[in-house]
Design a protein around this motif. Structure first.
Motif, mmCIF file in Angstrom:
data_model
loop_
_atom_site.group_PDB
_atom_site.id
_atom_site.type_symbol
_atom_site.label_atom_id
_atom_site.label_comp_id
_atom_site.label_asym_id
_atom_site.label_seq_id
_atom_site.Cartn_x
_atom_site.Cartn_y
_atom_site.Cartn_z
ATOM 1 N N GLY A 23 2.623 10.201 -6.172
ATOM 2 C CA GLY A 23 3.744 10.547 -5.310
ATOM 3 C C GLY A 23 3.337 10.936 -3.906
ATOM 4 N N ILE A 24 2.626 12.089 -3.784
ATOM 5 C CA ILE A 24 2.248 12.600 -2.471
ATOM 6 C C ILE A 24 0.769 12.951 -2.491
ATOM 7 C CG2 ILE A 24 2.624 14.441 -0.761
ATOM 8 C CD1 ILE A 24 5.431 14.797 -1.960
ATOM 9 N N TYR A 25 0.054 12.505 -1.480
ATOM 10 C CA TYR A 25 -1.363 12.847 -1.312
ATOM 11 C C TYR A 25 -1.516 13.567 0.016
ATOM 12 C CZ TYR A 25 -6.412 12.250 -0.808
ATOM 13 O OH TYR A 25 -7.750 12.473 -0.643
ATOM 14 N N LEU A 26 -1.924 14.832 -0.038
ATOM 15 C CA LEU A 26 -2.150 15.636 1.177
ATOM 16 C C LEU A 26 -3.645 15.906 1.274
ATOM 17 C CD1 LEU A 26 0.746 18.207 0.752
ATOM 18 C CD2 LEU A 26 0.737 16.144 2.157
ATOM 19 N N TYR A 27 -4.238 15.578 2.432
ATOM 20 C CA TYR A 27 -5.679 15.746 2.597
ATOM 21 C C TYR A 27 -5.966 16.337 3.932
ATOM 22 C CZ TYR A 27 -10.560 14.410 3.188
ATOM 23 O OH TYR A 27 -11.895 14.422 3.415
ATOM 24 N N ASP B 234 0.874 -1.165 0.000
ATOM 25 C CA ASP B 234 0.000 0.000 0.000
ATOM 26 C C ASP B 234 0.917 1.223 0.000
ATOM 27 O OD1 ASP B 234 -2.180 1.724 0.072
ATOM 28 O OD2 ASP B 234 -3.147 0.758 1.772
ATOM 29 N N ASP B 235 0.619 2.235 0.809
ATOM 30 C CA ASP B 235 1.437 3.446 0.815
ATOM 31 C C ASP B 235 2.828 3.172 1.371
ATOM 32 O OD1 ASP B 235 -0.834 4.899 -0.068
ATOM 33 O OD2 ASP B 235 -1.502 5.149 2.008
ATOM 34 N N GLY B 236 3.786 3.961 0.895
ATOM 35 C CA GLY B 236 5.131 3.872 1.451
ATOM 36 C C GLY B 236 5.159 4.424 2.861
ATOM 37 N N VAL B 237 4.691 5.682 3.018
ATOM 38 C CA VAL B 237 4.659 6.347 4.320
ATOM 39 C C VAL B 237 3.275 6.956 4.487
ATOM 40 C CG1 VAL B 237 5.701 8.134 5.768
ATOM 41 C CG2 VAL B 237 7.123 6.892 4.132
ATOM 42 N N GLU B 238 2.682 6.789 5.658
ATOM 43 C CA GLU B 238 1.361 7.362 5.922
ATOM 44 C C GLU B 238 1.391 8.125 7.240
ATOM 45 O OE1 GLU B 238 -2.490 5.105 5.325
ATOM 46 O OE2 GLU B 238 -2.442 5.317 7.511
ATOM 47 N N PHE B 239 0.965 9.382 7.176
ATOM 48 C CA PHE B 239 0.847 10.227 8.370
ATOM 49 C C PHE B 239 -0.623 10.556 8.567
ATOM 50 C CE2 PHE B 239 5.008 11.797 6.556
ATOM 51 C CZ PHE B 239 5.820 11.146 7.465
ATOM 52 N N TYR B 240 -1.109 10.425 9.799
ATOM 53 C CA TYR B 240 -2.483 10.787 10.096
ATOM 54 C C TYR B 240 -2.534 11.455 11.461
ATOM 55 C CZ TYR B 240 -7.407 10.592 11.175
ATOM 56 O OH TYR B 240 -8.676 10.940 11.519
ATOM 57 N N GLY B 241 -3.259 12.553 11.530
ATOM 58 C CA GLY B 241 -3.451 13.243 12.810
ATOM 59 C C GLY B 241 -2.603 14.499 12.883
ATOM 60 N N SER B 242 -2.718 15.181 13.970
ATOM 61 C CA SER B 242 -2.039 16.460 14.121
ATOM 62 C C SER B 242 -0.537 16.278 14.143
ATOM 63 C CB SER B 242 -2.487 17.128 15.424
ATOM 64 O OG SER B 242 -2.166 16.297 16.514
ATOM 65 N N ILE C 4 3.798 9.024 -0.311
ATOM 66 C CA ILE C 4 3.482 9.604 0.996
ATOM 67 C C ILE C 4 2.006 9.969 1.002
ATOM 68 C CG2 ILE C 4 3.888 11.508 2.606
ATOM 69 C CD1 ILE C 4 6.716 11.748 1.457
ATOM 70 N N TYR C 5 1.281 9.477 1.981
ATOM 71 C CA TYR C 5 -0.127 9.793 2.166
ATOM 72 C C TYR C 5 -0.239 10.524 3.502
ATOM 73 C CZ TYR C 5 -5.163 9.106 2.838
ATOM 74 O OH TYR C 5 -6.503 9.292 3.034
ATOM 75 N N ALA C 6 -0.734 11.756 3.473
ATOM 76 C CA ALA C 6 -0.836 12.544 4.708
ATOM 77 C C ALA C 6 -2.256 13.086 4.848
ATOM 78 C CB ALA C 6 0.169 13.677 4.698
ATOM 79 N N GLN C 7 -2.915 12.726 5.943
ATOM 80 C CA GLN C 7 -4.261 13.205 6.219
ATOM 81 C C GLN C 7 -4.269 13.862 7.593
ATOM 82 O OE1 GLN C 7 -7.350 10.260 5.837
ATOM 83 N NE2 GLN C 7 -8.898 11.612 6.682
ATOM 84 N N SER C 8 -4.805 15.063 7.651
ATOM 85 C CA SER C 8 -4.921 15.813 8.906
ATOM 86 C C SER C 8 -3.577 15.999 9.600
ATOM 87 C CB SER C 8 -5.908 15.127 9.865
ATOM 88 O OG SER C 8 -7.172 14.990 9.252
ATOM 89 N N SER C 9 -2.532 16.174 8.824
ATOM 90 C CA SER C 9 -1.203 16.462 9.364
ATOM 91 C C SER C 9 -0.497 17.408 8.394
ATOM 92 C CB SER C 9 -0.390 15.187 9.570
ATOM 93 O OG SER C 9 -0.069 14.587 8.340
ATOM 94 N N SER C 10 0.587 17.980 8.837
ATOM 95 C CA SER C 10 1.346 18.939 8.021
ATOM 96 C C SER C 10 2.798 18.483 7.920
ATOM 97 C CB SER C 10 1.278 20.329 8.653
ATOM 98 O OG SER C 10 -0.052 20.762 8.765
#
Length: 170
Positions: free
Chosen positions: A166-170, A119-127, A145-151
């Motif tokens: 490549g990168i998904y920012l949500y 699935d995703d290489g790196v996933e960030f979720y939350g603040s 890189i999948y990032a949801q609700s994080s910066s």
């Protein structure tokens, strides 16, 4: 060498706060800077049995994982929950889901390779503002890189040929 956390699907290498763990030793070194993690590979393997190979829950930025190949978790290679570890000079590959999954965490990921995960290489979720720099993220089935609700702070990475993008920012 190759090390596994056990034969149970819940077995994992659990990082402990304020502990530094380094791979790449052959056995005759007297200082850490004599190690060669490229030549002397140290594998942490889930052996396609363990759900998560390495966990980093509730650890601070003084917790370090450096110089390992983390592979073959049936779910994740590394899972962080409310953890801020330093992950450096690691290869995270061939896991059944996410390479590095972080929830409500601010890890510092540096000079790593994250590849061939299902699935995703790196996933960030939350603040938070996790950091990923000078890393190569490629050939993952999901996003690099999948990032949801994080910066996330994403600097000087090579992100290529991930099936979803490549990168998904949500």
């Amino acid at each position: 060498g190759v090390y596994d956390p056990g034969s149970d699907d819940q077995a994992t290498f659990e990082l402990i706060d304020d502990v530094e763990i380094y791979g790449g030793f052959i056995g005759n070194e007297t200082t850490r800077d004599q190690r060669n993690f490229v030549q002397n590979k140290t594998f942490l393997s889930g052996d396609d049995v363990c759900s998560v190979v390495v966990t980093a829950d509730n650890v601070s930025s003084s917790t370090i994982l450096d110089g390992f190949i983390i592979q073959a978790g049936t779910s994740d290679g590394i899972y962080c929950y409310n953890g801020d570890p330093v992950i450096a000079n690691c290869v995270v590959m061939e896991n059944g889901d996410i390479g590095i999954r972080c929830r409500y965490s601010e890890p510092a990921i540096s000079a790593c390779v994250v590849k061939d995960n299902d699935d995703d290489g790196v996933e960030f979720y939350g603040s938070g503002s996790p950091v990923i720099e000078r890393s190569k993220i490629y050939d993952n089935t999901g996003y690099g890189i999948y990032a949801q609700s994080s910066s996330p702070v994403i600097t000087n990475n090579w992100i290529h040929h991930n099936d979803e993008g490549g990168i998904y920012l949500y």
